[in-house]
Design a protein around this motif. Structure first.
Motif, PDB file in Angstrom:
ATOM      1  N   UNK A 207       0.810  -1.210   0.000  1.00  0.00           N
ATOM      2  CA  UNK A 207       0.000   0.000   0.000  1.00  0.00           C
ATOM      3  C   UNK A 207       0.841   1.256   0.000  1.00  0.00           C
ATOM      4  N   UNK A 208       1.926   1.233   0.771  1.00  0.00           N
ATOM      5  CA  UNK A 208       2.825   2.387   0.818  1.00  0.00           C
ATOM      6  C   UNK A 208       3.482   2.614  -0.536  1.00  0.00           C
ATOM      7  N   UNK A 209       4.004   1.548  -1.128  1.00  0.00           N
ATOM      8  CA  UNK A 209       4.710   1.667  -2.405  1.00  0.00           C
ATOM      9  C   UNK A 209       3.777   2.107  -3.527  1.00  0.00           C
ATOM     10  N   UNK A 210       2.584   1.527  -3.583  1.00  0.00           N
ATOM     11  CA  UNK A 210       1.672   1.786  -4.696  1.00  0.00           C
ATOM     12  C   UNK A 210       1.067   3.182  -4.652  1.00  0.00           C
ATOM     13  N   UNK A 211       1.140   3.830  -3.492  1.00  0.00           N
ATOM     14  CA  UNK A 211       0.489   5.125  -3.332  1.00  0.00           C
ATOM     15  C   UNK A 211       1.423   6.235  -2.876  1.00  0.00           C
ATOM     16  N   UNK A 238       7.433   5.821   2.237  1.00  0.00           N
ATOM     17  CA  UNK A 238       6.598   6.052   1.063  1.00  0.00           C
ATOM     18  C   UNK A 238       7.107   5.293  -0.160  1.00  0.00           C
ATOM     19  N   UNK A 239       8.303   4.756  -0.090  1.00  0.00           N
ATOM     20  CA  UNK A 239       8.811   3.901  -1.163  1.00  0.00           C
ATOM     21  C   UNK A 239       8.423   2.445  -0.956  1.00  0.00           C
ATOM     22  N   UNK A 240       7.832   2.135   0.203  1.00  0.00           N
ATOM     23  CA  UNK A 240       7.365   0.785   0.463  1.00  0.00           C
ATOM     24  C   UNK A 240       8.308  -0.090   1.258  1.00  0.00           C
ATOM     25  N   UNK A 266       8.337  12.977  -3.114  1.00  0.00           N
ATOM     26  CA  UNK A 266       9.087  12.644  -4.321  1.00  0.00           C
ATOM     27  C   UNK A 266       9.021  11.150  -4.623  1.00  0.00           C
ATOM     28  N   UNK A 267       8.757  10.324  -3.605  1.00  0.00           N
ATOM     29  CA  UNK A 267       8.735   8.871  -3.792  1.00  0.00           C
ATOM     30  C   UNK A 267       7.648   8.429  -4.756  1.00  0.00           C
ATOM     31  N   UNK A 268       6.660   9.279  -4.988  1.00  0.00           N
ATOM     32  CA  UNK A 268       5.607   8.912  -5.935  1.00  0.00           C
ATOM     33  C   UNK A 268       6.127   8.927  -7.381  1.00  0.00           C
ATOM     34  N   UNK A 269       7.269   9.576  -7.604  1.00  0.00           N
ATOM     35  CA  UNK A 269       7.938   9.532  -8.906  1.00  0.00           C
ATOM     36  C   UNK A 269       8.844   8.302  -8.907  1.00  0.00           C
ATOM     37  N   UNK A 270       8.439   7.253  -9.601  1.00  0.00           N
ATOM     38  CA  UNK A 270       9.234   6.028  -9.610  1.00  0.00           C
ATOM     39  C   UNK A 270      10.462   6.155 -10.501  1.00  0.00           C
ATOM     40  N   UNK A 271      10.358   6.975 -11.531  1.00  0.00           N
ATOM     41  CA  UNK A 271      11.480   7.254 -12.431  1.00  0.00           C
ATOM     42  C   UNK A 271      11.096   8.479 -13.255  1.00  0.00           C
ATOM     43  N   UNK A 272      11.863   8.775 -14.284  1.00  0.00           N
ATOM     44  CA  UNK A 272      11.606   9.976 -15.076  1.00  0.00           C
ATOM     45  C   UNK A 272      10.261   9.925 -15.804  1.00  0.00           C
ATOM     46  N   UNK A 273       9.717   8.722 -15.990  1.00  0.00           N
ATOM     47  CA  UNK A 273       8.494   8.565 -16.764  1.00  0.00           C
ATOM     48  C   UNK A 273       7.267   8.245 -15.916  1.00  0.00           C
TER      49      UNK A 273
END
Length: 298
Positions: A207-211, A238-240, A266-273
């Protein structure tokens, strides 16, 4: 884990120290439960915690013999004895406290959580998804999924079985939650081997990672009227990934971690895309989880 170790692993740019209190409430002993929780809250505050989370139903215990017993142990919010004690402690110590509590509202009972801060009572949350015999005592929550804006970030609450529903975390994230506080009374899951990672821990990490939300899980320990509880409290980034814990399966203890809001958001940005909220296909489902077409309920 030593406090210094927990804080070191949480990152080099600390912001807020959070604490998960794993304790053993005693059913029927509200005064004793309050006293023990205040001792552990004082300890956490002395270690620098700005947010302290207590277990589910920390005032009353969990396994009730009857509705009459549950009713007698519940209290109104915010004026009940345990609620008043926790609110006063939050004011005096200048911290935020989220505490699971059996709430009485007229003739209705709710499995709730009190939220208090340095300025006093902030509000409450009522558990949406009841587990097992809770259906015999409590009403399902009717306050939705509120967000509490505080000086340490946007706080939210989920209680125990709420964490089995990904919609809960997604709706909280969509409202901008930074930290989800989870008072819980986790019990063993059917089919789980003793040495496996607890299902509750897996779901919190997912849940933490996905959100992109931090989750502070505070479980209880002990066996109450034949019902065992698993402990294993956990603080998840927040990265899970676990910041602290899982805690012991049987002992009272306090977990500590640092949460940095800038890093968390910022953790909601998994990468540049990819961004876990931006990438939702809201052409197929609306942002608040509606589908746009009727679905059968069986």
């Amino acid at each position: 884990m030593e406090i210094s170790q927990a804080l070191h692993h949480a990152g080099a740019f600390p912001d807020t120290i959070v604490a998960s209190i794993q304790m053993e409430p005693r059913v029927g002993d509200s005064a004793g439960n309050l006293s023990r929780s205040l001792q552990m809250i004082e300890e956490a505050a002395a270690a620098g915690a700005a947010l302290v989370v207590l277990p589910e139903l920390a005032n009353s215990g969990y396994v009730f013999h009857s509705r009459d017993e549950a009713f007698a142990l519940a209290e109104p919010l915010p004026g009940g004895a345990c609620a008043s004690g926790w609110i006063e402690a939050a004011r005096r110590l200048g911290i935020h406290i989220v505490a699971g509590i059996a709430e009485r509202d007229g003739n209705r009972l709710y499995n709730s959580a009190l939220v208090a801060g340095p300025d006093g009572y902030l509000g409450s949350y009522r558990k949406l998804h009841l587990w097992g015999d809770e259906h015999l005592f409590f009403e399902s929550g009717n306050l939705g999924l509120p967000i509490f804006d505080t000086r340490i970030g946007r706080l939210a609450v989920a209680i125990c079985y709420d964490g089995w529903f990904p919609e809960v975390y997604r709706l909280l994230a969509m409202q901008g939650a930074d930290i989800v506080c989870m008072p819980t009374n986790w019990v063993p899951m059917p089919g789980q081997a003793q040495q496996q990672t607890a299902m509750a821990n897996v779901l919190a990490m997912a849940g933490a990672h996905s959100n992109g939300v931090n989750i502070v899980c505070a479980d209880r320990v002990g066996t109450e009227r034949g019902q065992a509880f698993i402990g294993r409290s956990l603080i998840v980034s927040a990265e899970g990934w676990p910041l602290a814990g899982p805690a012991s399966a049987s002992e009272e203890e306090i977990l500590y971690a640092r949460i940095n809001l800038r890093q968390s958001r910022h953790a909601r940005h998994l990468n540049a895309f990819n961004h876990v909220l931006r990438d939702r296909r809201d052409d197929l489902y609306d942002p608040m989880l509606g589908t746009g077409w009727p679905l059968p309920r069986h």
